[in-house]
Scaffold this motif. Structure first.
Motif, PDB file in Angstrom:
ATOM      1  N   TYR A  48       0.837  -1.197   0.000  1.00 32.59           N
ATOM      2  CA  TYR A  48       0.000   0.000   0.000  1.00 32.59           C
ATOM      3  C   TYR A  48       0.872   1.248   0.000  1.00 32.59           C
ATOM      4  O   TYR A  48       1.840   1.343   0.763  1.00 32.59           O
ATOM      5  CB  TYR A  48      -0.944   0.040   1.213  1.00 32.59           C
ATOM      6  CG  TYR A  48      -1.798   1.275   1.173  1.00 32.59           C
ATOM      7  CD1 TYR A  48      -2.864   1.350   0.287  1.00 32.59           C
ATOM      8  CD2 TYR A  48      -1.487   2.385   1.939  1.00 32.59           C
ATOM      9  CE1 TYR A  48      -3.613   2.509   0.181  1.00 32.59           C
ATOM     10  CE2 TYR A  48      -2.233   3.549   1.841  1.00 32.59           C
ATOM     11  CZ  TYR A  48      -3.280   3.602   0.961  1.00 32.59           C
ATOM     12  OH  TYR A  48      -4.017   4.752   0.839  1.00 32.59           O
ATOM     13  N   TYR A  60      -4.773   4.377   4.464  1.00 32.79           N
ATOM     14  CA  TYR A  60      -4.257   3.105   4.969  1.00 32.79           C
ATOM     15  C   TYR A  60      -5.330   2.299   5.697  1.00 32.79           C
ATOM     16  O   TYR A  60      -5.459   1.091   5.464  1.00 32.79           O
ATOM     17  CB  TYR A  60      -3.046   3.315   5.888  1.00 32.79           C
ATOM     18  CG  TYR A  60      -2.698   2.053   6.631  1.00 32.79           C
ATOM     19  CD1 TYR A  60      -2.034   1.011   5.985  1.00 32.79           C
ATOM     20  CD2 TYR A  60      -3.084   1.856   7.960  1.00 32.79           C
ATOM     21  CE1 TYR A  60      -1.748  -0.174   6.648  1.00 32.79           C
ATOM     22  CE2 TYR A  60      -2.808   0.680   8.624  1.00 32.79           C
ATOM     23  CZ  TYR A  60      -2.146  -0.333   7.972  1.00 32.79           C
ATOM     24  OH  TYR A  60      -1.885  -1.508   8.621  1.00 32.79           O
ATOM     25  N   SER A  61      -6.086   2.928   6.570  1.00 31.05           N
ATOM     26  CA  SER A  61      -7.049   2.161   7.383  1.00 31.05           C
ATOM     27  C   SER A  61      -8.079   1.464   6.502  1.00 31.05           C
ATOM     28  O   SER A  61      -8.420   0.300   6.741  1.00 31.05           O
ATOM     29  CB  SER A  61      -7.719   3.039   8.442  1.00 31.05           C
ATOM     30  OG  SER A  61      -8.414   4.099   7.841  1.00 31.05           O
ATOM     31  N   ALA A  64      -6.336  -1.452   4.790  1.00 30.78           N
ATOM     32  CA  ALA A  64      -6.058  -2.538   5.728  1.00 30.78           C
ATOM     33  C   ALA A  64      -7.311  -3.336   6.060  1.00 30.78           C
ATOM     34  O   ALA A  64      -7.230  -4.529   6.342  1.00 30.78           O
ATOM     35  CB  ALA A  64      -5.427  -1.975   6.998  1.00 30.78           C
ATOM     36  N   SER A  68      -4.975  -7.461   2.530  1.00 31.81           N
ATOM     37  CA  SER A  68      -3.912  -7.897   3.427  1.00 31.81           C
ATOM     38  C   SER A  68      -2.664  -7.093   3.057  1.00 31.81           C
ATOM     39  O   SER A  68      -2.018  -7.368   2.039  1.00 31.81           O
ATOM     40  CB  SER A  68      -3.668  -9.399   3.261  1.00 31.81           C
ATOM     41  OG  SER A  68      -2.586  -9.799   4.058  1.00 31.81           O
ATOM     42  N   VAL A  69      -2.356  -6.099   3.852  1.00 30.74           N
ATOM     43  CA  VAL A  69      -1.249  -5.192   3.552  1.00 30.74           C
ATOM     44  C   VAL A  69       0.056  -5.806   4.050  1.00 30.74           C
ATOM     45  O   VAL A  69       0.204  -6.103   5.225  1.00 30.74           O
ATOM     46  CB  VAL A  69      -1.485  -3.811   4.205  1.00 30.74           C
ATOM     47  CG1 VAL A  69      -0.299  -2.886   3.953  1.00 30.74           C
ATOM     48  CG2 VAL A  69      -2.778  -3.181   3.691  1.00 30.74           C
ATOM     49  N   ILE A  93      -0.016   1.637  12.167  1.00 23.58           N
ATOM     50  CA  ILE A  93       0.511   0.545  11.350  1.00 23.58           C
ATOM     51  C   ILE A  93       1.204  -0.429  12.300  1.00 23.58           C
ATOM     52  O   ILE A  93       2.128  -0.038  13.025  1.00 23.58           O
ATOM     53  CB  ILE A  93       1.501   1.064  10.290  1.00 23.58           C
ATOM     54  CG1 ILE A  93       0.795   2.038   9.342  1.00 23.58           C
ATOM     55  CG2 ILE A  93       2.123  -0.095   9.511  1.00 23.58           C
ATOM     56  CD1 ILE A  93       1.727   2.800   8.423  1.00 23.58           C
TER      57      ILE A  93
END
Length: 170
Positions: A48, A60-61, A64, A68-69, A93
Motif C-alpha cells: 500500500y 491506509y485504514s 487494511a 492484506s497489507v 501501522i
C-alpha cells in the motif's frame, strides 16, 4: 506469500509516480485505491502506498480493512527514511508490517483550504527562524518552490525488502 498488487492513493501525483516506478522494478500491477476496490478480491496481499498528511498515511485504514497489507509506503515532504516512528504511530501501522517513507514533492497549485493555510504558516515560520537545522533548510527550500523528488533511488529500501523477502524464495 508474495503480494499480488501495488495499491495507492495520491493527492498531487507523487505517490502515483512512485507506484509506477515500483511497478516497473517489481513487476507487480498497480491500482489506484478506487480501481483496486473493483479489480482486486478482498483479502488480496498488497503493497500500500499513500500520501502523508500530519504524519498519517492517507487511506491506509480502509486498505487494511479490505486487503492484506504486507508493506506500506508513505509519501510526504520530509526526507526519505525519516519520521517512521511518528508515521507508524499516527497511522496505527502494526510493527510487523514494514513501513517506508519516501520524499515526494510539493505542488503549491494543488493546495486548498486548511492545507494551503498550514503550509503558508509553516513556510513563514521556517523563514523567520534565525537558526535552522539542515532539515529545516531543506524543508524551506522545498516549500519555497514547486519540487519533485520522486526517484528510483528513494525506493531502495522497499526494493531491498521486496527482493530479500519475495524474490529469493520464488
Amino acid at each position: 506469500m508474495k503480494p499480488s498488487a501495488i495499491v495507492y492513493v495520491s493527492n498531487t501525483g507523487h505517490t502515483r509516480q512512485y507506484a509506477l516506478l515500483l511497478e516497473k522494478e517489481s513487476g507487480l500491477p498497480v491500482y489506484s485505491y478506487d480501481e483496486a476496490i473493483s479489480g482486486l478480491p478482498g483479502g488480496s496481499r498488497i503493497i500500500y502506498m499513500g500520501w502523508i498528511h500530519a504524519s498519517h498515511v492517507k487511506g491506509y485504514s480502509g486498505a487494511a480493512k479490505r486487503f492484506s497489507v504486507c508493506a506500506v509506503c508513505g509519501v510526504g515532504l520530509c526526507d526519505t527514511g525519516t519520521l517512521i516512528p511518528e508515521v507508524r504511530k499516527a497511522t496505527s501501522i502494526p510493527e510487523d508490517i514494514p513501513l517506508f517513507t519516501l520524499q515526494g514533492g510539493f505542488d503549491r497549485s494543488k493546495l486548498k483550504g486548511v492545507d494551503k493555510l498550514m503550509i503558508t504558516m509553516l513556510t513563514k515560520g521556517l523563514a523567520s527562524q534565525k537558526q535552522r537545522s539542515d532539515q529545516d533548510e531543506r524543508m524551506l527550500e522545498l516549500l519555497s518552490k514547486d519540487a519533485n523528488y520522486v526517484s528510483t533511488e528513494n525506493l531502495a529500501g522497499i526494493l531491498q525488502w521486496y527482493i530479500s523477502v519475495f524474490k529469493m524464495g520464488d
